[in-house]
Design a protein around this motif. Structure first.
Motif, mmCIF file in Angstrom:
data_model
loop_
_atom_site.group_PDB
_atom_site.id
_atom_site.type_symbol
_atom_site.label_atom_id
_atom_site.label_comp_id
_atom_site.label_asym_id
_atom_site.label_seq_id
_atom_site.Cartn_x
_atom_site.Cartn_y
_atom_site.Cartn_z
ATOM 1 N N UNK A 29 -42.490 20.183 7.969
ATOM 2 C CA UNK A 29 -43.034 20.469 9.575
ATOM 3 C C UNK A 29 -44.279 19.741 9.672
ATOM 4 N N UNK A 30 -45.012 19.127 8.607
ATOM 5 C CA UNK A 30 -46.125 18.421 8.822
ATOM 6 C C UNK A 30 -45.756 17.086 9.198
ATOM 7 N N UNK A 31 -44.639 16.354 8.976
ATOM 8 C CA UNK A 31 -44.254 15.297 9.436
ATOM 9 C C UNK A 31 -43.611 15.258 10.892
ATOM 10 N N UNK A 32 -42.816 16.225 11.132
ATOM 11 C CA UNK A 32 -42.245 16.527 12.331
ATOM 12 C C UNK A 32 -41.822 17.852 12.425
ATOM 13 N N UNK A 33 -41.924 18.698 13.469
ATOM 14 C CA UNK A 33 -41.307 19.900 13.661
ATOM 15 C C UNK A 33 -40.185 19.985 14.173
ATOM 16 N N UNK A 34 -39.270 20.834 13.811
ATOM 17 C CA UNK A 34 -37.913 21.116 14.257
ATOM 18 C C UNK A 34 -37.994 21.290 15.672
ATOM 19 N N UNK B 106 -55.996 18.900 6.431
ATOM 20 C CA UNK B 106 -55.565 17.814 5.933
ATOM 21 C C UNK B 106 -54.092 17.939 5.695
ATOM 22 N N UNK B 107 -53.243 16.816 5.924
ATOM 23 C CA UNK B 107 -51.987 16.689 5.925
ATOM 24 C C UNK B 107 -51.327 16.676 4.417
ATOM 25 N N UNK B 108 -52.079 16.499 3.228
ATOM 26 C CA UNK B 108 -51.794 16.527 2.059
ATOM 27 C C UNK B 108 -51.564 17.870 1.468
ATOM 28 N N UNK B 109 -52.706 18.730 1.136
ATOM 29 C CA UNK B 109 -52.833 19.927 0.543
ATOM 30 C C UNK B 109 -52.806 21.092 1.705
ATOM 31 N N UNK B 110 -53.102 20.846 2.908
ATOM 32 C CA UNK B 110 -53.228 21.769 3.865
ATOM 33 C C UNK B 110 -54.348 22.548 3.837
ATOM 34 N N UNK C 173 -45.022 11.787 -2.445
ATOM 35 C CA UNK C 173 -45.624 10.651 -2.511
ATOM 36 C C UNK C 173 -47.266 10.876 -2.207
ATOM 37 N N UNK C 174 -47.968 10.075 -1.789
ATOM 38 C CA UNK C 174 -49.374 10.136 -1.543
ATOM 39 C C UNK C 174 -49.606 10.875 -0.175
ATOM 40 N N UNK C 175 -48.415 11.213 0.940
ATOM 41 C CA UNK C 175 -48.482 11.533 2.199
ATOM 42 C C UNK C 175 -49.459 10.954 3.135
ATOM 43 N N UNK C 176 -49.574 9.552 3.090
ATOM 44 C CA UNK C 176 -50.523 8.830 3.773
ATOM 45 C C UNK C 176 -51.979 9.372 3.869
ATOM 46 N N UNK D 195 -69.091 8.087 9.114
ATOM 47 C CA UNK D 195 -68.982 9.161 8.477
ATOM 48 C C UNK D 195 -67.776 9.967 8.418
ATOM 49 N N UNK D 196 -66.909 9.878 7.259
ATOM 50 C CA UNK D 196 -65.641 10.754 7.523
ATOM 51 C C UNK D 196 -65.414 11.691 6.284
ATOM 52 N N UNK D 197 -64.520 12.475 6.548
ATOM 53 C CA UNK D 197 -64.282 13.440 5.154
ATOM 54 C C UNK D 197 -63.143 12.460 4.381
ATOM 55 N N UNK D 198 -63.556 12.640 3.108
ATOM 56 C CA UNK D 198 -62.709 11.871 2.040
ATOM 57 C C UNK D 198 -61.242 12.302 2.317
ATOM 58 N N UNK D 199 -60.817 13.591 2.789
ATOM 59 C CA UNK D 199 -59.289 13.885 2.885
ATOM 60 C C UNK D 199 -58.723 13.593 4.273
ATOM 61 N N UNK D 200 -59.188 12.664 4.951
ATOM 62 C CA UNK D 200 -58.598 12.211 5.980
ATOM 63 C C UNK D 200 -57.212 11.426 5.982
ATOM 64 N N UNK D 201 -56.565 11.448 7.075
ATOM 65 C CA UNK D 201 -55.202 10.655 7.321
ATOM 66 C C UNK D 201 -55.681 8.988 7.300
ATOM 67 N N UNK D 202 -54.701 8.457 6.734
ATOM 68 C CA UNK D 202 -54.780 6.975 7.113
ATOM 69 C C UNK D 202 -55.462 6.319 8.158
ATOM 70 N N UNK D 203 -54.660 6.952 9.343
ATOM 71 C CA UNK D 203 -55.098 6.759 10.741
ATOM 72 C C UNK D 203 -56.452 6.642 10.948
#
Length: 808
Positions: free
Chosen positions: A321-326, A478-482, A691-694, A407-415
């Motif tokens: 669901x983090x990639x896309x909701x149904x 964060x989209x990696x570990x939530x 994977x690394x989940x971007x 300044x940004x949190x390390x756990x941010x998405x690639x974007x």
């Protein structure tokens, strides 16, 4: 309708380098007097006109005013920090509701006073410019004894504004005895000079109605004019009645189909099931523990079958669901039925189909702001291609300078990480930080916080420069570990602003808002990125940037196109951006058919009970999955899974979302191949992601990998789908756990413990190990079920218990 923009040999000095007024000659610059630093307005003796669609609700008239007409009134320190429309509010009665509007009209009639209402928008340049002049009148005792001064913020009451027939800004209206409408006149910077004269004219005879002549002076209506006006009003009422009947028919078609499509019942109409009657003892135990949170009051099983089950086989389980909701069947059905019920045209036109589209788009903007409890006076909704496009828009338009800090949190998405390229292009610096650093900076003791402030401080200027603008970015989840991060940071960042340095917050809410409530009144982020397919699956390729109104003028837009400009020439480098923020920042035609479909996604969320109910449902499943995975053991007693995040936190629901990210461990304690697990899981019917989940910051932090170790892979690992899965690195001899990061000091300590001479290479104290470059992510959502979670746990135990990498 036309949008008037004045242009002459004198233009605002501040706009010389502004993309809103690119191309004016240097000789054409002049400083405008105004209530605040004001850009985006040209002034002239000659007025150019550009055709503009009548479908747009308002036009903004901007021009030149004298110092006396734009006097900067004295403000307290608090007022200076307030937005312009909130200053000197004690002089005005602010309209709070449609009912309140009519109460004020009646009150003025009872008190035999003239009711003067200033209709304004927080984003309207001309409204801001004339506000001090209107305040001068509102505090004049000669006028206040006969006039009740009120203000109405048009974005809050669009239905009322349409009903009243307003077509331009700024404008004032007068109402007299028995609520009679007396006049409407422009309050543009040029015509507002005539307002005091006009008020005196009306006060001299409140029994008549007035019209505004081309010079901005009110004239009494003739009997012939009043007769034509009455005929026109009668015709408009007839058309409105016919339109309402047609709209009702269309709504019925959109809701129920044309007679052939089956309507999907609301959640409250579905039959709930008694948890005690379920056959699976494990589910019965789960429901006994989580029945108050799971399944929307017992509706989930039947709801899932109606909305999702027809598209997935019995053995398939969607857990991404983090990639896309149904998307739900009813959302698609209702969206398609609506499109079949009427014609929706390009909104940049005056055609009936275009007017219909524009009306829907503006209603959806309101719906989005309401969903996030964002005051339409404080926030604007700008449609984009997705959350990434929203982040890109902020990155490319933010007012960076060589003194800015990103300044940004390390756990941010690639974007979010990609935004730093814009900062670097302007000479700014960037810094990736962790959660503890942010807490210390924003809420730590004075000495620690001050040390960080000094490290972020900009070099002193000459005192004549603009403030330095800096940006802090973090994800709501964060989209990696939530892991969810404190929204209180937003207040802390705002408090860091000084007269010379202005800090802004960028909240990436793409992974957050699907299953978490967001209240922008409680947590007023400056910029918020949203992706709608992550919320309810459909439509795709559509997102939004929710931006504070006061920040729009700071953005330095370079590219412009489509409907984002009011005026432009081909041969000269000249263009004028539109006044309304959404029009100014949305280049070209928006995805209007997709935007129309959003309403049905929001309807489904509301049927489920809104974000709080979805949050509780998802949290119950995440808790259960974490408990089950961490309880799995090989025959030798070693754990089968290692879970990342904050699932074991005492207040886990505040800090942990619906993602369960983990590694599977063999019976020898080594990490199993996530690539093999992805392939096997897919064959078994599980829709998960590996994977690394971007999100390299979060991924490498949890896996204990240093940035320089990853950078050595350059030229080896080319993309997300290559064959590089492990990184071979040196770790201390006692290395045994995932996420253990080796430091230089630990290496020296290890050498010391083994008594290796300092001249020795040190390999005796170290060992080479393989560390994975990714992990397994299960993300749960609003349609996830107990069966999904239990099936995954059963499959993991059956396939990987007492196995090692050598078995695959």
């Amino acid at each position: 309708m036309v949008c008037r923009v004045s242009v002459t040999s004198s233009v605002v000095r501040e706009t010389r380098n502004s993309p809103s007024f690119a191309g004016f000659p240097k000789s054409s610059l002049r400083l405008l007097a105004g209530p605040a630093p004001f850009t985006g307005v040209a002034v002239s003796a000659g007025t150019r006109r550009c055709a503009r669609s009548p479908v747009q609700l308002f036009r903004c008239r901007v021009g030149r005013g004298r110092d006396s007409a734009a006097r900067v009134f004295a403000t307290t320190a608090t007022e200076k920090a307030s937005p312009w429309w909130a200053r000197q509010k004690e002089l005005w009665t602010e309209v709070e509701s449609e009912e309140h509007f009519y109460e004020l009209v009646e009150q003025a009639g009872r008190e035999r006073k003239l009711l003067l209402i200033d209709f304004y928008a927080t984003w309207c340049h001309a409204c801001q410019k004339v506000y001090p002049t209107l305040c001068l009148m509102a505090e004049d005792p000669k006028l206040t004894k006969n006039i009740l001064f009120a203000k109405l913020q048009v974005d809050k009451f669009k239905t009322l504004v349409k009903k009243e027939g307003l077509t331009m800004l700024p404008v004032v209206r007068g109402y007299g005895n028995e609520g009679k409408f007396l006049f409407e006149c422009s309050a543009s910077p040029k015509k507002v000079k005539k307002l005091r004269q006009n008020l005196n004219t009306v006060l001299a005879d409140t029994s008549r109605s007035y019209y505004e002549d081309p010079m901005g002076v009110l004239q009494p209506e003739t009997e012939e004019m009043m007769a034509r006006k009455a005929e026109k009003e009668a015709e408009l009422k007839r058309l409105a009645k016919e339109k309402a009947a047609l709209a009702k028919t269309m709504d019925n078609l959109a809701s129920n189909g044309n007679g052939s499509a089956r309507s999907v019942p609301r959640v409250k109409e579905l039959n709930s099931k008694d948890p005690s009657k379920t056959q699976d003892p494990r589910k019965r135990m789960f429901l006994e523990k989580y029945k108050a949170d799971y399944g929307y009051g017992g509706m989930i099983d039947e709801l899932y079958q109606r909305e999702i089950g027809s598209r997935l086989s019995e053995n398939e389980h969607y857990m991404d669901y983090t990639a896309a909701a149904l998307y739900c069947n009813s959302v698609i059905d209702n969206a398609m039925n609506e499109l079949k019920s009427a014609v929706f045209g390009n909104p940049h036109s005056a055609a009936p189909s275009s007017v219909r589209t524009d009306t829907k788009i503006e209603a959806i903007r309101e719906r989005i702001l309401r969903h996030f409890n964002a005051d339409p006076a404080e926030y604007q909704c700008v449609f984009t291609r997705g959350a990434t496009a929203s982040l890109k828009l902020v990155g490319e338009t933010f007012p960076w300078s060589d003194k800015s800090r990103f300044v940004y949190l390390r756990e941010n998405h690639n974007s979010v990480l990609g935004q730093r390229q814009y900062a670097l292009a302007h000479g700014a610096s960037f810094q990736a930080v962790d959660e503890d650093w942010v807490d210390t900076w924003l809420f730590g003791d004075n000495s620690e916080s001050q040390d960080i402030d000094e490290s972020l401080a900009s070099p002193p200027g000459d005192g004549a420069e603009e403030p330095v603008y800096s940006l802090f970015a973090f994800p709501g989840e964060d989209n990696f570990a939530g892991v969810k991060y404190p929204l209180e940071w937003i207040h802390g960042v705002r408090a860091k602003s000084t007269e010379n340095t202005k800090w802004f917050s960028m909240l990436d809410a793409a992974a957050f808002v699907h299953a978490q409530p967001l209240d922008l009144t409680a947590y007023p982020a400056d910029f918020v990125s949203i992706s709608f397919y992550k919320m309810f699956g459909y439509p795709t390729g559509l997102g939004a940037l929710i931006i504070r109104t006061e920040n729009v003028e700071l953005l330095k837009k370079v590219f412009w196109g489509g409907g984002s400009v009011s005026l432009a020439t081909s041969a000269d480098n000249f263009h004028v951006l539109k006044c309304k923020p959404s029009e100014r920042l949305e280049d070209g035609t928006v995805s209007f058919l997709d935007i129309i479909a959003l309403e049905h996604g929001f309807n489904m969320v509301e049927k489920l009970g809104g974000p709080p109910m979805i949050q509780r449902h998802v949290a119950s499943l995440a808790d259960y999955l974490y408990e089950q995975l961490t309880s799995l053991r090989h025959s030798n007693g070693k754990p089968m899974a290692f879970v990342f995040g904050k699932h074991d936190h005492p207040n886990r629901h505040k800090v942990q979302g619906g993602i369960v990210n983990f590694e599977l461990l063999g019976s020898d304690g080594h990490v199993l191949s996530y690539r093999e697990i992805q392939e096997a899981a897919g064959q078994a019917g599980f829709h998960i992601r590996t994977g690394a989940e971007c999100n390299p910051g979060a991924c490498y932090k949890y896996l204990g990998i240093q940035d320089e170790e990853v950078e050595r892979l350059a030229g080896t690992k080319e993309g997300c789908n290559d064959e590089v899965e492990y990184l071979t690195v040196q770790r201390t001899a006692d290395f045994s756990s995932i996420g253990q990061l080796v430091t230089s000091q630990e290496i020296l300590d290890a050498i010391e413990e083994t008594k290796v001479p300092l001249g020795h290479a040190g390999e005796v104290a170290m060992k080479w190990v393989k560390v994975p470059l990714g992990s397994i992510r299960v993300s749960l959502g609003y349609m996830s079920t107990f069966e999904d979670v239990q099936a995954l746990v059963d499959w993991v135990e059956l396939r990987y218990r007492d196995k090692t990498s050598a078995d695959f």
